[in-house]
Each structure stands twice: as structure tokens, then as C-alpha cells.
Write a protein that holds these residues in place. Structure first.
Motif, PDB file in Angstrom:
ATOM      1  N   VAL A  56       0.780  -1.201   0.107  1.00 44.05           N
ATOM      2  CA  VAL A  56       0.018   0.023   0.106  1.00 44.05           C
ATOM      3  C   VAL A  56       0.951   1.255  -0.027  1.00 44.05           C
ATOM      4  N   LEU A  57       0.701   2.011  -0.947  1.00 43.15           N
ATOM      5  CA  LEU A  57       1.533   3.143  -1.197  1.00 43.15           C
ATOM      6  C   LEU A  57       0.835   4.329  -0.960  1.00 43.15           C
ATOM      7  N   GLU A  58       1.302   5.298  -0.158  1.00 47.15           N
ATOM      8  CA  GLU A  58       0.491   6.306   0.451  1.00 47.15           C
ATOM      9  C   GLU A  58       1.049   7.574  -0.221  1.00 47.15           C
ATOM     10  N   LYS A  59       0.883   8.759  -0.163  1.00 46.00           N
ATOM     11  CA  LYS A  59       1.125  10.033  -0.662  1.00 46.00           C
ATOM     12  C   LYS A  59       2.717  10.048  -0.596  1.00 46.00           C
ATOM     13  N   PRO A  60       3.308  10.034   0.832  1.00 47.29           N
ATOM     14  CA  PRO A  60       4.839  10.416   0.743  1.00 47.29           C
ATOM     15  C   PRO A  60       5.650   9.364  -0.160  1.00 47.29           C
ATOM     16  N   VAL A  96      -2.169   4.147  -3.998  1.00 47.81           N
ATOM     17  CA  VAL A  96      -1.833   3.034  -4.980  1.00 47.81           C
ATOM     18  C   VAL A  96      -1.589   1.837  -4.140  1.00 47.81           C
ATOM     19  N   VAL A  97      -2.154   0.621  -4.644  1.00 53.50           N
ATOM     20  CA  VAL A  97      -1.822  -0.518  -4.387  1.00 53.50           C
ATOM     21  C   VAL A  97      -0.970  -1.320  -5.112  1.00 53.50           C
ATOM     22  N   ALA A  98       0.314  -1.536  -4.715  1.00 54.16           N
ATOM     23  CA  ALA A  98       0.937  -2.163  -5.912  1.00 54.16           C
ATOM     24  C   ALA A  98       0.629  -4.030  -5.701  1.00 54.16           C
TER      25      ALA A  98
END
Length: 192
Positions: A56-60, A96-98
Motif C-alpha cells: 500500500v503506497l500512500e502519498k509520501p 496506490v496498491v501495488a
């Protein structure tokens, strides 16, 4: 005779990804995302190998990845316009979920079956996000296949790769319907 779930069938018949560039905040928080990831993990998985995982990719984190793109693109000789498009894919995203494919050696389950399972996890996540009322889009790009970017940016092991970057957020515009395949042109019926 089976009893159809017409609500689900109607949803699937009208399912439409939302362009990532039209997604904004709010995005699902951990509590809202967890059920979607649970649905994504309910994919066909022969021998229960779990040949995929989620990052799980957050804004930073997305900003950090965006900052790595220009140097990698230049090293690969990728056109400036294409590099900028990939920068925007990460920099403009809020969540974004990779989905990471990670095939494991198994005599009973060919690698391609495990890769297809990761693709099914992407589709399940996309569909679950849309069903939950979020806008969502499944993307890749050259960055999804660049080993140095994947290893330094996402910490992937040598046997892992990105099956998809699933952008999830609040949609700002409903996309128009697009042409769909001619079913007769892509379907063969074998009766004997």
C-alpha cells in the motif's frame, strides 16, 4: 436452474475503470482498504501458495517513487514525454496498491498459473474498490518492469514483479462508455 444475483450481474455488466488522473482525495483509509484487500486475496490460488502480496503506497511513498522516475527514465533512454507521464502516475496519486506477483517453485502449479492468480487479485481489488463506491484504475508502465526501480523503490526480491498498480480514490468525473469487444469475433463454440 441457478438463481442469479441480478444486482451483481448488472454491476459487472456496467463495470468501468476510472482514469487514474481523475481520482482525488479522500482515499480509503486502512479500515476501508482492509476489506477490499481481503476480497482481492479471495482469488483462485491452486495449492494455497499465495503467489502475490500487496504494498500500500500512500502519498509520501508515491512522491518518493515519482522523484526516482526521471533518472531511471534517462538511464533507459525513455522519451521525456513518457517519463513525465510516469512521474505524474505516481506524483498525482493519493493511494496506490501495488499488487506484487511472487511465483514460488511448485511442481503442481506452473509459474504462469501463479502469475494469472496475481492478475486475478488485481481484478478482484479493482472490482471491489468500484463496488465499494471508489474510483479505481489498474495501471502499469515501464516502471513496473524496471528491475532497479522495483528493487530500490519498492524493495522487491528478484523473483517478484508488479502485476499492477491499483489507483484508488474519489472519482471526479464519470468516464464515458468505451467500445467493447465484438463477442462473436472473439468467441468460438466447440460442440463436437
Amino acid at each position: 436452474m441457478p438463481r442469479p444475483n441480478q444486482t451483481v450481474l448488472d454491476f459487472l455488466a456496467a463495470r468501468r475503470s476510472r482514469p487514474a488522473k481523475t481520482l482525488t482525495t479522500p482515499v480509503p483509509d486502512a479500515a476501508a482498504l482492509r476489506p477490499l484487500l481481503t476480497i482481492a486475496a479471495r482469488t483462485p490460488d491452486h495449492k494455497k501458495l499465495e503467489p502475490w502480496r500487496f504494498i500500500v503506497l500512500e502519498k509520501p511513498a508515491l512522491q518518493r517513487l515519482a522523484e526516482r522516475i526521471p533518472d531511471r527514465a534517462a538511464a533507459l533512454g525513455i522519451a521525456v514525454e513518457q517519463a513525465e507521464k510516469t512521474v505524474r502516475q505516481f506524483a498525482d496519486a493519493d493511494l496506490v496498491v501495488a499488487v506484487i506477483s511472487r511465483p514460488v517453485p511448485n511442481d503442481a502449479v506452473p509459474e504462469i498459473e501463479q502469475i494469472l492468480s496475481a492478475g486475478a487479485a488485481c481484478q478482484n481489488l479493482l472490482t471491489a474498490a468500484l463496488a465499494a463506491g471508489w474510483g479505481a484504475n489498474w495501471l502499469t508502465s515501464w516502471a513496473a518492469f524496471d528491475r532497479p526501480f522495483l528493487e530500490s523503490g519498492l524493495g522487491l526480491a528478484p523473483n517478484e514483479f508488479v502485476a499492477g498498480f491499483l489507483h484508488i480514490g474519489t472519482e471526479t468525473a464519470t468516464p464515458p462508455e468505451r467500445p467493447r469487444p465484438d463477442l462473436d469475433a472473439i468467441t468460438e463454440w466447440v460442440r463436437t
